[in-house]
Design an enzyme around this catalytic site. Structure first.
Site, PDB file in Angstrom:
ATOM      1  N   ASP A  33      53.442  19.921  24.787  1.00 22.48           N
ATOM      2  CA  ASP A  33      54.174  18.986  25.638  1.00 22.48           C
ATOM      3  C   ASP A  33      55.554  18.740  25.044  1.00 22.48           C
ATOM      4  OD1 ASP A  33      53.214  16.693  27.913  1.00 22.48           O
ATOM      5  OD2 ASP A  33      55.021  16.235  26.752  1.00 22.48           O
ATOM      6  N   ILE A  34      56.559  18.658  25.896  1.00 21.26           N
ATOM      7  CA  ILE A  34      57.938  18.475  25.442  1.00 21.26           C
ATOM      8  C   ILE A  34      58.155  17.073  24.870  1.00 21.26           C
ATOM      9  CG2 ILE A  34      58.939  17.571  27.598  1.00 21.26           C
ATOM     10  CD1 ILE A  34      61.210  19.640  27.215  1.00 21.26           C
ATOM     11  N   ASN A  88      46.288  13.444  34.795  1.00 20.70           N
ATOM     12  CA  ASN A  88      46.879  12.431  35.656  1.00 20.70           C
ATOM     13  C   ASN A  88      46.927  12.979  37.078  1.00 20.70           C
ATOM     14  OD1 ASN A  88      47.362  10.695  33.461  1.00 20.70           O
ATOM     15  ND2 ASN A  88      49.302  11.692  33.011  1.00 20.70           N
ATOM     16  N   GLY A  94      50.587   8.391  36.913  1.00 19.06           N
ATOM     17  CA  GLY A  94      51.520   8.951  35.934  1.00 19.06           C
ATOM     18  C   GLY A  94      51.788  10.433  36.085  1.00 19.06           C
ATOM     19  N   GLN A  95      51.263  11.056  37.159  1.00 21.14           N
ATOM     20  CA  GLN A  95      51.545  12.487  37.327  1.00 21.14           C
ATOM     21  C   GLN A  95      53.005  12.680  37.736  1.00 21.14           C
ATOM     22  OE1 GLN A  95      49.102  14.594  40.220  1.00 21.14           O
ATOM     23  NE2 GLN A  95      49.749  16.595  39.439  1.00 21.14           N
ATOM     24  N   SER A  96      53.689  13.550  36.999  1.00 21.30           N
ATOM     25  CA  SER A  96      55.101  13.820  37.291  1.00 21.30           C
ATOM     26  C   SER A  96      55.356  15.289  37.614  1.00 21.30           C
ATOM     27  CB  SER A  96      55.985  13.394  36.112  1.00 21.30           C
ATOM     28  OG  SER A  96      55.646  14.113  34.941  1.00 21.30           O
ATOM     29  N   HIS A 101      47.530  20.128  35.412  1.00 20.47           N
ATOM     30  CA  HIS A 101      47.608  20.299  33.954  1.00 20.47           C
ATOM     31  C   HIS A 101      46.770  19.233  33.286  1.00 20.47           C
ATOM     32  CE1 HIS A 101      50.911  17.668  35.208  1.00 20.47           C
ATOM     33  NE2 HIS A 101      50.761  17.034  34.066  1.00 20.47           N
ATOM     34  N   HIS A 103      46.237  17.215  29.666  1.00 18.64           N
ATOM     35  CA  HIS A 103      46.863  16.883  28.388  1.00 18.64           C
ATOM     36  C   HIS A 103      45.776  16.885  27.313  1.00 18.64           C
ATOM     37  CE1 HIS A 103      50.664  14.954  30.054  1.00 18.64           C
ATOM     38  NE2 HIS A 103      49.886  14.919  31.127  1.00 18.64           N
TER      39      HIS A 103
HETATM   40  P1  DGP Z   1      52.287  14.295  33.797  1.00 22.64           P
HETATM   41  O1  DGP Z   1      53.164  13.087  33.598  1.00 22.64           O
HETATM   42  O2  DGP Z   1      50.818  14.002  33.587  1.00 22.64           O
HETATM   43  O3  DGP Z   1      52.587  15.001  35.100  1.00 22.64           O
HETATM   44  O4  DGP Z   1      52.664  15.283  32.610  1.00 22.64           O
HETATM   45  C1  DGP Z   1      53.733  16.158  32.651  1.00 22.64           C
HETATM   46  C2  DGP Z   1      54.066  16.504  31.242  1.00 22.64           C
HETATM   47  O5  DGP Z   1      54.875  17.668  31.244  1.00 22.64           O
HETATM   48  C3  DGP Z   1      54.854  15.437  30.488  1.00 22.64           C
HETATM   49  O6  DGP Z   1      54.044  14.875  29.453  1.00 22.64           O
HETATM   50  C4  DGP Z   1      56.040  16.169  29.904  1.00 22.64           C
HETATM   51  C5  DGP Z   1      55.710  17.612  30.126  1.00 22.64           C
HETATM   52  N1  DGP Z   1      56.872  18.430  30.432  1.00 22.64           N
HETATM   53  C6  DGP Z   1      57.774  18.219  31.424  1.00 22.64           C
HETATM   54  N2  DGP Z   1      58.708  19.184  31.421  1.00 22.64           N
HETATM   55  C7  DGP Z   1      58.372  20.028  30.411  1.00 22.64           C
HETATM   56  C8  DGP Z   1      58.952  21.239  29.917  1.00 22.64           C
HETATM   57  O7  DGP Z   1      59.964  21.737  30.415  1.00 22.64           O
HETATM   58  N3  DGP Z   1      58.333  21.831  28.856  1.00 22.64           N
HETATM   59  C9  DGP Z   1      57.199  21.301  28.302  1.00 22.64           C
HETATM   60  N4  DGP Z   1      56.688  21.959  27.250  1.00 22.64           N
HETATM   61  N5  DGP Z   1      56.618  20.175  28.747  1.00 22.64           N
HETATM   62  C10 DGP Z   1      57.208  19.548  29.791  1.00 22.64           C
END
Ligand code: DGP
Length: 115
Positions: A33-34, A88, A94-96, A101, A103
């Site tokens: 995760d970023i 999520n 909290g899904q973005s 996916h 976590h």
């Molecule tokens: P959610 O909020 O549950 O939809 O989680 C989305 C996650 O994706 C969030 O924790 C940050 C991660 N994320 C968003 N953009 C990127 C990216 O470009 N690279 C990576 N490795 N993770 C990302």
């Protein structure tokens, strides 16, 4: 298979970004995760595009099983094998990113403050 051009995780699956894939199997990939929230914070993502985990479960339960097997593999490789797996679903939860996916959260003793 075609996929939404604007889906970030489809682009990562397709190898169109510089994201390092740390584990994979036939159905899913894993990458960090970023914005990590724990010492181990890795995302497991199906190769095919589904908006959320319920959509994946309905369309391809075997792929969901593969996704969870990959999560366990990552937790064993990066930690002691204990982990929390969070999906999520929907903006209020909290899904973005609207590509299913999970976590993987691990690497420390976890509290329980989900809400
Ligand atoms: P959610 O909020 O549950 O939809 O989680 C989305 C996650 O994706 C969030 O924790 C940050 C991660 N994320 C968003 N953009 C990127 C990216 O470009 N690279 C990576 N490795 N993770 C990302």
């Amino acid at each position: 298979m075609s996929f939404p051009l604007d889906c970030l995780f489809c682009q990562i699956v397709a190898g169109e970004t510089d994201t390092e894939v740390i584990a994979q199997n036939a159905s899913a990939i894993a990458f960090r995760d970023i914005n990590p929230q724990a010492p181990v914070h890795v995302l497991v993502v199906p190769r095919e595009h589904y908006a959320d985990v319920a959509a994946l479960a309905q369309a391809d339960p075997a792929a969901l099983a593969d996704l969870i097997a990959l999560a366990q593999e990552v937790a064993l490789e990066l930690g002691d094998g204990d982990y929390r797996l969070i999906f999520n679903s929907g903006p209020t939860a909290g899904q973005s990113v609207y590509h299913c996916h999970g976590h993987i959260i691990a690497g420390k003793t976890l509290g329980w403050t989900p809400a």
